[in-house]
Design a protein around this motif. Sequence first.
Motif, PDB file in Angstrom:
ATOM      1  N   SER A 297       0.815  -1.222   0.000  1.00 51.67           N
ATOM      2  CA  SER A 297       0.000   0.000   0.000  1.00 51.67           C
ATOM      3  C   SER A 297       0.843   1.264   0.000  1.00 51.67           C
ATOM      4  CB  SER A 297      -0.929  -0.006   1.231  1.00 51.67           C
ATOM      5  OG  SER A 297      -0.185  -0.161   2.424  1.00 51.67           O
ATOM      6  N   MET A 298       2.101   1.122  -0.384  1.00 44.75           N
ATOM      7  CA  MET A 298       2.980   2.303  -0.373  1.00 44.75           C
ATOM      8  C   MET A 298       2.541   3.378  -1.363  1.00 44.75           C
ATOM      9  SD  MET A 298       4.100  -0.543  -2.011  1.00 44.75           S
ATOM     10  CE  MET A 298       5.007  -1.284  -0.671  1.00 44.75           C
ATOM     11  N   HIS A 299       1.735   3.010  -2.359  1.00 43.73           N
ATOM     12  CA  HIS A 299       1.253   3.988  -3.333  1.00 43.73           C
ATOM     13  C   HIS A 299      -0.198   4.391  -3.083  1.00 43.73           C
ATOM     14  CE1 HIS A 299       4.934   3.509  -5.613  1.00 43.73           C
ATOM     15  NE2 HIS A 299       4.779   2.207  -5.552  1.00 43.73           N
ATOM     16  N   TRP A 300      -0.761   3.940  -1.968  1.00 49.30           N
ATOM     17  CA  TRP A 300      -2.111   4.332  -1.570  1.00 49.30           C
ATOM     18  C   TRP A 300      -2.047   5.575  -0.694  1.00 49.30           C
ATOM     19  CZ3 TRP A 300      -6.028  -0.013  -0.167  1.00 49.30           C
ATOM     20  CH2 TRP A 300      -5.992  -1.023  -1.144  1.00 49.30           C
ATOM     21  N   THR A 301      -3.186   6.223  -0.550  1.00 48.82           N
ATOM     22  CA  THR A 301      -3.268   7.314   0.422  1.00 48.82           C
ATOM     23  C   THR A 301      -3.554   6.708   1.798  1.00 48.82           C
ATOM     24  OG1 THR A 301      -5.660   7.645   0.202  1.00 48.82           O
ATOM     25  CG2 THR A 301      -4.221   8.845  -1.343  1.00 48.82           C
ATOM     26  N   ILE A 302      -3.261   7.465   2.835  1.00 46.65           N
ATOM     27  CA  ILE A 302      -3.543   7.016   4.197  1.00 46.65           C
ATOM     28  C   ILE A 302      -5.029   6.720   4.361  1.00 46.65           C
ATOM     29  CG2 ILE A 302      -3.537   7.687   6.632  1.00 46.65           C
ATOM     30  CD1 ILE A 302      -0.773   7.082   5.553  1.00 46.65           C
ATOM     31  N   GLU A 303      -5.858   7.560   3.789  1.00 45.25           N
ATOM     32  CA  GLU A 303      -7.314   7.401   3.918  1.00 45.25           C
ATOM     33  C   GLU A 303      -7.786   6.113   3.239  1.00 45.25           C
ATOM     34  OE1 GLU A 303      -5.749  10.216   3.117  1.00 45.25           O
ATOM     35  OE2 GLU A 303      -6.133  11.147   5.093  1.00 45.25           O
ATOM     36  N   GLU A 304      -7.193   5.753   2.117  1.00 44.12           N
ATOM     37  CA  GLU A 304      -7.578   4.526   1.420  1.00 44.12           C
ATOM     38  C   GLU A 304      -7.229   3.293   2.250  1.00 44.12           C
ATOM     39  OE1 GLU A 304      -7.246   5.778  -3.305  1.00 44.12           O
ATOM     40  OE2 GLU A 304      -5.436   5.201  -2.194  1.00 44.12           O
ATOM     41  N   ILE A 305      -6.076   3.328   2.902  1.00 41.18           N
ATOM     42  CA  ILE A 305      -5.662   2.203   3.743  1.00 41.18           C
ATOM     43  C   ILE A 305      -6.610   2.073   4.932  1.00 41.18           C
ATOM     44  CG2 ILE A 305      -3.801   1.206   5.116  1.00 41.18           C
ATOM     45  CD1 ILE A 305      -1.826   2.836   3.412  1.00 41.18           C
TER      46      ILE A 305
ATOM     47  N   ASP B 123      -7.381   6.764  15.579  1.00 45.55           N
ATOM     48  CA  ASP B 123      -5.961   7.046  15.809  1.00 45.55           C
ATOM     49  C   ASP B 123      -5.114   5.803  15.547  1.00 45.55           C
ATOM     50  OD1 ASP B 123      -6.442   9.675  16.459  1.00 45.55           O
ATOM     51  OD2 ASP B 123      -6.381   9.352  18.630  1.00 45.55           O
ATOM     52  N   ASP B 124      -5.574   4.654  16.027  1.00 47.69           N
ATOM     53  CA  ASP B 124      -4.802   3.429  15.818  1.00 47.69           C
ATOM     54  C   ASP B 124      -4.856   2.977  14.359  1.00 47.69           C
ATOM     55  OD1 ASP B 124      -3.807   3.231  18.347  1.00 47.69           O
ATOM     56  OD2 ASP B 124      -5.228   1.711  19.040  1.00 47.69           O
ATOM     57  N   LEU B 125      -5.998   3.128  13.710  1.00 51.62           N
ATOM     58  CA  LEU B 125      -6.089   2.794  12.292  1.00 51.62           C
ATOM     59  C   LEU B 125      -5.139   3.667  11.475  1.00 51.62           C
ATOM     60  CD1 LEU B 125      -9.949   2.360  11.891  1.00 51.62           C
ATOM     61  CD2 LEU B 125      -8.241   0.570  11.546  1.00 51.62           C
ATOM     62  N   ARG B 126      -5.102   4.928  11.814  1.00 49.21           N
ATOM     63  CA  ARG B 126      -4.206   5.840  11.097  1.00 49.21           C
ATOM     64  C   ARG B 126      -2.744   5.482  11.355  1.00 49.21           C
ATOM     65  NH1 ARG B 126      -4.397  10.475   8.348  1.00 49.21           N
ATOM     66  NH2 ARG B 126      -2.491  11.727   8.317  1.00 49.21           N
TER      67      ARG B 126
ATOM     68  N   GLU C 143      -9.674   3.048   5.144  1.00 48.82           N
ATOM     69  CA  GLU C 143     -10.985   2.591   4.668  1.00 48.82           C
ATOM     70  C   GLU C 143     -11.013   1.075   4.514  1.00 48.82           C
ATOM     71  OE1 GLU C 143     -14.161   3.557   1.055  1.00 48.82           O
ATOM     72  OE2 GLU C 143     -12.010   3.899   0.739  1.00 48.82           O
ATOM     73  N   LEU C 144      -9.966   0.513   3.944  1.00 49.87           N
ATOM     74  CA  LEU C 144      -9.933  -0.933   3.740  1.00 49.87           C
ATOM     75  C   LEU C 144      -9.837  -1.669   5.076  1.00 49.87           C
ATOM     76  CD1 LEU C 144      -9.839  -3.223   1.638  1.00 49.87           C
ATOM     77  CD2 LEU C 144      -7.349  -3.115   1.785  1.00 49.87           C
ATOM     78  N   LEU C 145      -8.993  -1.180   5.980  1.00 45.98           N
ATOM     79  CA  LEU C 145      -8.818  -1.842   7.270  1.00 45.98           C
ATOM     80  C   LEU C 145     -10.081  -1.802   8.114  1.00 45.98           C
ATOM     81  CD1 LEU C 145      -5.247  -0.633   8.346  1.00 45.98           C
ATOM     82  CD2 LEU C 145      -5.874  -2.833   7.341  1.00 45.98           C
ATOM     83  N   SER C 146     -10.816  -0.703   8.048  1.00 50.54           N
ATOM     84  CA  SER C 146     -11.963  -0.518   8.933  1.00 50.54           C
ATOM     85  C   SER C 146     -13.269  -1.077   8.374  1.00 50.54           C
ATOM     86  CB  SER C 146     -12.155   0.969   9.256  1.00 50.54           C
ATOM     87  OG  SER C 146     -12.404   1.717   8.072  1.00 50.54           O
TER      88      SER C 146
ATOM     89  N   VAL D 180     -13.687  -2.958   2.545  1.00 47.27           N
ATOM     90  CA  VAL D 180     -13.806  -2.641   1.124  1.00 47.27           C
ATOM     91  C   VAL D 180     -13.290  -1.228   0.873  1.00 47.27           C
ATOM     92  CG1 VAL D 180     -15.767  -4.155   0.695  1.00 47.27           C
ATOM     93  CG2 VAL D 180     -16.167  -1.815   1.447  1.00 47.27           C
ATOM     94  N   SER D 181     -12.803  -1.009  -0.341  1.00 51.15           N
ATOM     95  CA  SER D 181     -12.399   0.324  -0.779  1.00 51.15           C
ATOM     96  C   SER D 181     -12.478   0.349  -2.297  1.00 51.15           C
ATOM     97  CB  SER D 181     -10.969   0.648  -0.317  1.00 51.15           C
ATOM     98  OG  SER D 181     -10.021  -0.082  -1.073  1.00 51.15           O
ATOM     99  N   GLN D 182     -12.203   1.484  -2.884  1.00 48.66           N
ATOM    100  CA  GLN D 182     -12.235   1.581  -4.340  1.00 48.66           C
ATOM    101  C   GLN D 182     -11.125   0.753  -4.978  1.00 48.66           C
ATOM    102  OE1 GLN D 182     -14.501   3.130  -6.337  1.00 48.66           O
ATOM    103  NE2 GLN D 182     -15.666   3.424  -4.444  1.00 48.66           N
ATOM    104  N   ARG D 183     -10.073   0.485  -4.205  1.00 50.07           N
ATOM    105  CA  ARG D 183      -8.922  -0.234  -4.761  1.00 50.07           C
ATOM    106  C   ARG D 183      -8.942  -1.740  -4.488  1.00 50.07           C
ATOM    107  NH1 ARG D 183      -3.866   2.427  -5.871  1.00 50.07           N
ATOM    108  NH2 ARG D 183      -3.982   4.693  -5.746  1.00 50.07           N
ATOM    109  N   ALA D 184      -9.603  -2.157  -3.414  1.00 47.03           N
ATOM    110  CA  ALA D 184      -9.498  -3.567  -3.029  1.00 47.03           C
ATOM    111  C   ALA D 184     -10.677  -3.984  -2.158  1.00 47.03           C
ATOM    112  CB  ALA D 184      -8.179  -3.806  -2.286  1.00 47.03           C
TER     113      ALA D 184
END
Length: 429
Positions: free
Chosen positions: A247-255, A287-290, A257-260, A263-267
Amino acid sequence: MIQTMIIIARESKNNFLFLGYMLALLVVADTTMVNASPEKTAMSEQRRAQGEYLARVGNCLGCHTAKGGRPFAGGHRLITSFGTFITPNITPDKETGLGSWREEDFWKAMHEGKSRDGKLLYPAFPYTEYTKVTRTDANLIFAYLQSIPAVSQSNPPHEIRFPYNSRPLLYLWRALFFKQGVYEPDPSKSDEWNRGAYLVQGLGHCNACHIARNVLGAIQEDTVGGGQIMGSNWYAPSLTSRREAGSMHWTIEEIIELLSSGVSQRAMTSGPMGTVVRQSLQYLSQDDLRAMAVYLKSLLESNAQPEVNYPEMPENVRKYLAQGEKLYKKYCEECHGITGQGASGIYPALAGNRSVTMTIPTNVIRSVLNGGYPPTTAANPRPYGMPPFQQIIRDEEVAQVVSFIRNAWGNRGSLVSAIDVGQSRGSSH
């Protein structure tokens, strides 16, 4: 208690004075308890809430609950190449659980991989990662586990094959592969990064799945570079490769979203990772997700390879894929589209989908066999899913359609055989 005092009073020479004296003591004791309880109760509830949260982060429920069983009562069967491990009861039952354990006993299990009686634990329990958990967090988790309802449930012993059932071999294994020690923050990194590293490396024990292991089940390299998941025929993709789950090319918000949400637009997560999101990650604080997202995004990319120019496909390969295309049109095209584009937020795209084109095709085969379902989460309460096809199409047909989607619309991947599918179907427990 009052009945006992009345009986004693009847035997006294001064019944009324004795009874009055004892009732006065009882009132004073009750008043003291009431006056002292609010502060103690608040502290106890705070510790319990903190421990429950940390137990969620570590997904204790996921392993220590059998399918359809009582929470934390154990009995979950973890099938590995070394045999079957049965998870223990960790409720506060004194006979079959942790009711007789102390904080020190629990700390030794987490930090040193030792049971209350000093026996070495098998690393199916991920103490190799939990050793990084702080003593404070371990104590909070233990306090929470001691507060849940006790369940009297004796679980069967492990079913470990020879020679792995020889406990003395654990001493050798630990000497070679176990590094004990609480997580040490990197002073060159931010507090947020260190918090994320602590959660990923320690309590979240991501290494337990997303890493390659040798024939003895030990981690081959200290990086989340992908590996077969112990106890299931799923592959946990590399978190450092953009061709897998990096996920090095993803935004923090995208990561986040997927973790929480799963689903996300990417995966989209499914299989064991979907379970982790449902049981654990969706409950983490923002805070922990971020913090986890910051750490995951910072991982150095591995396996960076230039694009490959594939040669023209032989005629026999084209015929094989043409059979897969027919199956795709019959079973898949309605949802995933003529060009594999999917439907945003509903059905994932197959064109350019990393889970489709990974070198190891296990996950896409399992998705066709068992269905593809993202987890049900607060952020995605009614997820769309794909039905299982294992009772509808034969292994040869699964191999053909999977081979087709791995090589259509710009995708490039190896062909899949009926043998590959049979191996996955045989492990669909």
